[in-house]
Motif scaffolding. Sequence first.
Motif, PDB file in Angstrom:
ATOM      1  N   ARG A 130       3.159  10.133 -75.833  1.00 19.83           N
ATOM      2  CA  ARG A 130       4.365   9.583 -76.455  1.00 19.83           C
ATOM      3  C   ARG A 130       4.599   8.122 -76.104  1.00 19.83           C
ATOM      4  N   THR A 131       3.919   7.618 -75.070  1.00 18.44           N
ATOM      5  CA  THR A 131       4.167   6.234 -74.669  1.00 18.44           C
ATOM      6  C   THR A 131       3.643   5.231 -75.691  1.00 18.44           C
TER       7      THR A 131
ATOM      8  N   SER B 247      13.800   1.421 -70.495  1.00 20.21           N
ATOM      9  CA  SER B 247      13.213   1.707 -69.176  1.00 20.21           C
ATOM     10  C   SER B 247      14.277   1.627 -68.091  1.00 20.21           C
ATOM     11  N   LEU B 248      15.024   2.711 -67.932  1.00 21.85           N
ATOM     12  CA  LEU B 248      16.180   2.750 -67.037  1.00 21.85           C
ATOM     13  C   LEU B 248      15.892   3.592 -65.803  1.00 21.85           C
ATOM     14  N   ARG B 249      16.357   3.113 -64.669  1.00 26.39           N
ATOM     15  CA  ARG B 249      16.317   3.905 -63.444  1.00 26.39           C
ATOM     16  C   ARG B 249      17.468   4.907 -63.448  1.00 26.39           C
TER      17      ARG B 249
ATOM     18  N   LYS C 262      20.153   8.549 -68.957  1.00 26.61           N
ATOM     19  CA  LYS C 262      19.108   7.535 -69.133  1.00 26.61           C
ATOM     20  C   LYS C 262      17.849   8.166 -69.731  1.00 26.61           C
ATOM     21  N   ASN C 263      17.036   7.333 -70.330  1.00 29.66           N
ATOM     22  CA  ASN C 263      15.741   7.806 -70.815  1.00 29.66           C
ATOM     23  C   ASN C 263      14.870   8.170 -69.614  1.00 29.66           C
ATOM     24  N   PRO C 264      14.021   9.199 -69.706  1.00 23.07           N
ATOM     25  CA  PRO C 264      13.338   9.724 -68.519  1.00 23.07           C
ATOM     26  C   PRO C 264      12.063   9.002 -68.111  1.00 23.07           C
ATOM     27  N   THR C 265      11.524   8.104 -68.940  1.00 23.42           N
ATOM     28  CA  THR C 265      10.147   7.627 -68.714  1.00 23.42           C
ATOM     29  C   THR C 265       9.976   6.898 -67.390  1.00 23.42           C
ATOM     30  N   TRP C 266      10.914   6.031 -67.046  1.00 21.45           N
ATOM     31  CA  TRP C 266      10.757   5.248 -65.808  1.00 21.45           C
ATOM     32  C   TRP C 266      10.756   6.161 -64.581  1.00 21.45           C
ATOM     33  N   THR C 267      11.526   7.247 -64.659  1.00 19.98           N
ATOM     34  CA  THR C 267      11.566   8.194 -63.546  1.00 19.98           C
ATOM     35  C   THR C 267      10.299   9.042 -63.505  1.00 19.98           C
TER      36      THR C 267
END
Length: 572
Positions: free
Chosen positions: A108-109, A116-118, A546-551
């Motif tokens: 999906r990336t 890109s949120l922490r 927040k969106n999960p990707t950065w985590t």
Amino acid sequence: MQIKETSKIYDVIIVGSGAGGGMATKILGDAGLKVAVVEAGPFFDPKSPEQQTQLKWPYESPRRGASTVRPFGDFDSAYGGWEIEGEPYTRKNGTKFDWFRSRMLGGRTNHWGRISLRFGPDDFKKKNIDGLGDNWPIGYEDVKPYYDKVDKLIGVFGTKEGLRNDPDGFFLPPPKPRLHELFYIKGTKKSNIPAIPSRMSMLTKKINEDRGVCFYCGQCARACQVYADFSAGTCLIFPAQKNGGQIDLFVNAMVREVTTNAEGKATGVSYINKEDRKEYKLKGKIVVLAASACSSARILLNSKSKQHPNGLGNSSNIVGKYLHDSTGASRSAFIPDLMNRKTYNEDGVGGMHVYTPWWLDNKKLDFPRGYHIEQWGGLGMPSYGFGFNPNDLNKYIGEKVGGYGESLRDDVKKYYGSVIGVSGRGESVAMKDNYCEIDPTTVDEFGIPVLRFHYKWSNFEIKQAKHMHETFEEIIHNMGGHILQDRPSKEQEYGLLAPGRIIHEVGTTRMGDNKKTSVVNKYQQLHEADNVFVVDAGPFVSQADKNPTWTILALSWRTSDYIIEQLKQQNI
């Protein structure tokens, strides 16, 4: 059926090549481990002339870019979708869950908003705040060093705002707001609602020799041929290979199960090769699942053996439980002051330049979790279905719009760029009764049992959506705009999209200290098989607004470091 078994033994087999799998490949490959990456879709490189769609005109598509072949349009880099021929899933008890599967290297990336949120300190300990759900067994202080590393390795633009639960990072310069975003800022200021520069992973400044700098074509969804935006293939897997990593890619390989020995430990994976339809086995000392929250749960549930009769890691019957997705609701509006705009190139990055983080105290509201606001508009390249819906404008501003020939051309010039949209993306509460399980009677075209979903929004999410619409209406009124849709009713769940539609599903292999109520420990290591790890969003205890990707990226790096340390100590 004869199964072909390879003789090579890998240090690590990684299933899935998206955010979690890509990061594990980079860290473990750079450490010198022999790595096999198993991906259910084809190889993908946006620099390849055969796969590159960036900077093509809509008229170069037979469908003018419509989403009849790919879910987000012909030219977008999303191979897969909510519905894939030969790969069904089922639902029970009126469930409306829609499951997005990505089938390509990088997952999906390749196609995402790159927001890109922490997660913040509160996001790991929500039970302490509202008594709902569970706390994570880790806190922000455990993940912060890895957020820092991800910021520096991949690059994210933004500004330091000092918001306690929206932590600052290491930011590149953000792009300036465009005209419609200046109107949005004006609307939020009147209501004391924050609007700050977005935090997104596109390079506005050179960070290394492997990647170029964003040139503001606005087509990040097509994947970037100069690698200026973050995708797991271009930014993690390719660099790991370039660094001399011992990395073998197995593409078009549909994993059936994790294989185990008499002690119940993993010995590798079996997969179906989509090209010859034969089954193969890979051997590995460690298996890392990163196939996405629901796909990894499916693999574990299908990995039944004498030692794991209920599925690998599932003696507690928790695998697949606590599935949850972000909430989503939207409105659009016509802004008269944006009519008859001079047309010029204001594309910018592929997405919003500003956004609104959650700003209120839920203790003073009738719902427990927050949401952030995204917005869109402007003068992007016209394509199929662009700009405005004449029927909306006819209904809500009382002026006939559209038609044919000259009148249509005149109205396009008059109204293009005058319609904006706002969307809420919020946190739902993780509930045990929202889950995926194996359907007892249905298999996919490869003979692998499929998932069956059970999911309902609760009153928490429905009340949150009502608040979203109240906020949207207030902001649009402040801009002098005309809303183009009626507010959805309570019976319509205030316009909440079906769960799964935001593609942020998490929680199916949740993290915890108690083996009876969780699947993995705080290092994302299976309680019941210490050489199996899960590094997608499955281990999330809660989602946050927040969106999960950065985590996912930060936790995958943390888990990879743990794997390296455990191997050195010969513990696994």
